[in-house]
Design an enzyme around this catalytic site. Structure first.
Site, short mmCIF file in Angstrom:
data_model
loop_
_atom_site.label_atom_id
_atom_site.label_comp_id
_atom_site.label_asym_id
_atom_site.label_seq_id
_atom_site.Cartn_x
_atom_site.Cartn_y
_atom_site.Cartn_z
N HIS A 18 0.84 -1.20 0.13
CA HIS A 18 -0.02 0.20 -0.04
C HIS A 18 0.94 1.18 -0.29
O HIS A 18 0.69 2.49 -0.47
CB HIS A 18 -0.80 0.03 1.36
CG HIS A 18 -2.06 -1.31 1.33
ND1 HIS A 18 -2.84 -1.75 2.66
CD2 HIS A 18 -2.21 -1.77 -0.10
CE1 HIS A 18 -3.63 -2.52 1.56
NE2 HIS A 18 -3.06 -3.01 0.61
N HIS A 41 -7.21 -8.33 -8.64
CA HIS A 41 -7.68 -9.00 -7.43
C HIS A 41 -7.86 -8.13 -6.03
O HIS A 41 -7.62 -7.84 -4.66
CB HIS A 41 -6.43 -10.04 -6.49
CG HIS A 41 -7.05 -11.20 -7.98
ND1 HIS A 41 -6.38 -10.62 -9.05
CD2 HIS A 41 -6.73 -12.61 -7.85
CE1 HIS A 41 -5.93 -12.15 -9.82
NE2 HIS A 41 -6.16 -13.01 -9.24
N SER A 99 -6.55 -1.83 -1.09
CA SER A 99 -5.60 -1.34 -2.79
C SER A 99 -6.93 -0.09 -2.89
O SER A 99 -6.91 0.93 -3.08
CB SER A 99 -5.59 -2.41 -3.03
OG SER A 99 -6.20 -3.04 -3.32
N GLU A 117 -13.73 -8.42 -7.68
CA GLU A 117 -13.35 -9.34 -6.93
C GLU A 117 -14.20 -10.55 -6.75
O GLU A 117 -14.95 -10.36 -7.48
CB GLU A 117 -14.02 -8.60 -5.38
CG GLU A 117 -13.87 -9.57 -4.44
CD GLU A 117 -12.63 -10.62 -4.03
OE1 GLU A 117 -11.49 -9.69 -3.83
OE2 GLU A 117 -12.91 -11.29 -3.87
N GLY A 143 -10.54 -12.26 -12.11
CA GLY A 143 -9.53 -11.88 -12.17
C GLY A 143 -7.71 -12.06 -13.42
O GLY A 143 -8.03 -10.92 -13.72
N ASP A 163 -2.93 -8.53 -7.43
CA ASP A 163 -2.84 -8.76 -5.88
C ASP A 163 -3.13 -10.39 -5.84
O ASP A 163 -4.26 -9.83 -4.91
CB ASP A 163 -3.21 -7.90 -5.41
CG ASP A 163 -2.48 -8.34 -3.70
OD1 ASP A 163 -1.82 -8.70 -3.88
OD2 ASP A 163 -3.73 -7.48 -2.41
C1 LIG Z 1 -4.57 -10.49 -1.17
S1 LIG Z 1 -6.13 -10.32 -2.12
C2 LIG Z 1 -6.76 -9.37 -2.06
C3 LIG Z 1 -5.91 -7.58 -0.99
C4 LIG Z 1 -6.86 -6.58 -2.03
N1 LIG Z 1 -5.47 -6.17 -3.12
C5 LIG Z 1 -5.66 -5.56 -1.21
O1 LIG Z 1 -4.24 -5.12 -0.86
O2 LIG Z 1 -6.44 -4.64 -0.01
C6 LIG Z 1 -6.88 -11.13 -2.38
C7 LIG Z 1 -8.19 -11.30 -2.85
O3 LIG Z 1 -8.45 -12.15 -4.49
C8 LIG Z 1 -9.74 -12.55 -4.30
N2 LIG Z 1 -9.32 -13.72 -5.62
C9 LIG Z 1 -8.97 -15.24 -5.44
N3 LIG Z 1 -9.30 -15.85 -6.06
C10 LIG Z 1 -9.74 -14.68 -6.97
C11 LIG Z 1 -9.51 -14.85 -8.66
N4 LIG Z 1 -9.70 -16.35 -9.22
N5 LIG Z 1 -9.96 -13.43 -9.50
C12 LIG Z 1 -10.33 -12.57 -8.28
N6 LIG Z 1 -10.60 -12.36 -7.13
C13 LIG Z 1 -10.02 -13.54 -6.48
C14 LIG Z 1 -9.80 -12.73 -2.93
O4 LIG Z 1 -11.05 -13.36 -2.11
C15 LIG Z 1 -9.33 -11.94 -2.22
O5 LIG Z 1 -10.23 -10.86 -1.64
#
Ligand SMILES: C[S@@+](CC[C@H](N)C(=O)[O-])C[C@H]1O[C@@H](n2cnc3c(N)ncnc32)[C@H](O)[C@@H]1O
Length: 280
Positions: A18, A41, A99, A117, A143, A163
């Site tokens: 961040h 993500h 993010s 998401e 994603g 991410d």
């Molecule tokens: C590390 S977290 C993201 C954190 C966010 N970017 C932040 O910094 O606040 C990863 C996210 O990806 C989502 N996720 C998992 N597989 C996914 C996919 N195939 N496509 C999109 N989102 C996905 C999860 O539910 C989770 O919320």
């Protein structure tokens, strides 16, 4: 999809990611021309550190809570913390931006934000958290399809954050594929890939693939909070940033040693170098 970011919100890896995101947006904002921010993500966007998930792991105590208590912050850290302070006006650290919320708060009227998401519940929460801002679109799809679905953007300048949760063994590889797809569509895009540092051996192939990717140039920034080990725990994290804006390298060279000192647990450390050097 078992991963829920709420358990990890505000930990050392979030702070690195961040803080770099904050700098990327600040550097992009030096020019008036609009930029698009894409988050493949995205998570839910807003976290309550006193809620069950974050308080059960307490990870934020070794992350944002250490910065919250620090005096004498470098200017760049100050700007990131300013956002967190504004979310906690009574002076008690409780709410933490993901993010999407950081990007939303730091971007300007002319910029556009597209968040994705896939988790059904988290996607719904994200949509709810972002409602009312006409610059924002929330998608609840795959994603890995974001570069293909949303690029090229109508804005010439774009920042894409990749991410993923790294639950599956092929996710490092998929990051490289998404990066290549993004640069195939917009050579000038800035793409930031966050990755965990657990097993250095596993990352070697990732580094090689990034080096051989379609990115015109790529900076690697890593922060370690433990010495490397093979126990499979998170010893640090990194960001691979293609086409970093001018000035980012110098800023990170100042920030990373400070962060390593502030966030190091058994041992702090950092690395900053070019995975793909600028072509002469
Ligand atoms: C590390 S977290 C993201 C954190 C966010 N970017 C932040 O910094 O606040 C990863 C996210 O990806 C989502 N996720 C998992 N597989 C996914 C996919 N195939 N496509 C999109 N989102 C996905 C999860 O539910 C989770 O919320």
């Amino acid at each position: 999809m078992n991963y829920r970011h709420a358990f990890h919100a505000g930990n050392h890896a979030d702070v690195l990611k961040h803080l770099v995101l904050t700098r990327l947006i600040a550097l992009l904002s030096r020019k008036d021309a609009p930029f698009a921010y894409l988050d493949s993500h995205a998570g839910v966007g807003l976290y309550d550190l006193h809620a069950d998930e974050a308080s059960r792991t307490g990870e934020y105590l070794e992350g944002i809570a250490r910065l919250w208590q620090a005096t004498q912050l470098p200017d760049a850290v100050e700007a990131y913390l300013e956002v967190v302070r504004a979310m906690n006006p009574d002076g008690v650290l409780r709410y933490y931006p993901g993010s999407p919320e950081l990007a939303r708060l730091l971007s300007r009227e002319q910029d556009r934000l597209q968040f994705n998401e896939k988790h059904p519940e988290d996607g719904f929460l994200l949509k709810d958290n972002m409602r009312g801002d006409r610059r924002v679109a929330v998608h609840r799809g795959e994603g890995w399809h974001v570069p293909r679905a949303l690029m090229p953007t109508r804005e010439k300048r774009v920042l894409l954050l990749i991410d993923p949760p790294f639950e599956q063994p092929d996710e490092l590889q998929r990051c490289v594929e998404a990066l290549n797809e993004a640069h195939g569509r917009m050579r000038q895009a800035i793409v930031a890939i966050w990755y965990p540092i657990k097993d250095i051996g596993q990352l070697e192939r990732f580094y090689r693939d990034l080096h051989n990717s379609a990115a015109p140039k790529m900076l690697r920034a890593e922060l370690y909070v433990h010495a490397p080990d093979d126990a499979g725990r998170l010893t640090g994290s990194g960001l691979a940033i293609s086409n970093p804006p001018w000035g980012l390298e110098d800023e990170l060279r100042q920030l990373l040693p400070w962060l390593a000192e502030a966030l190091g647990q058994s041992q702090g450390g950092w690395r900053l170098d070019w995975l793909i050097a600028e072509q002469g």
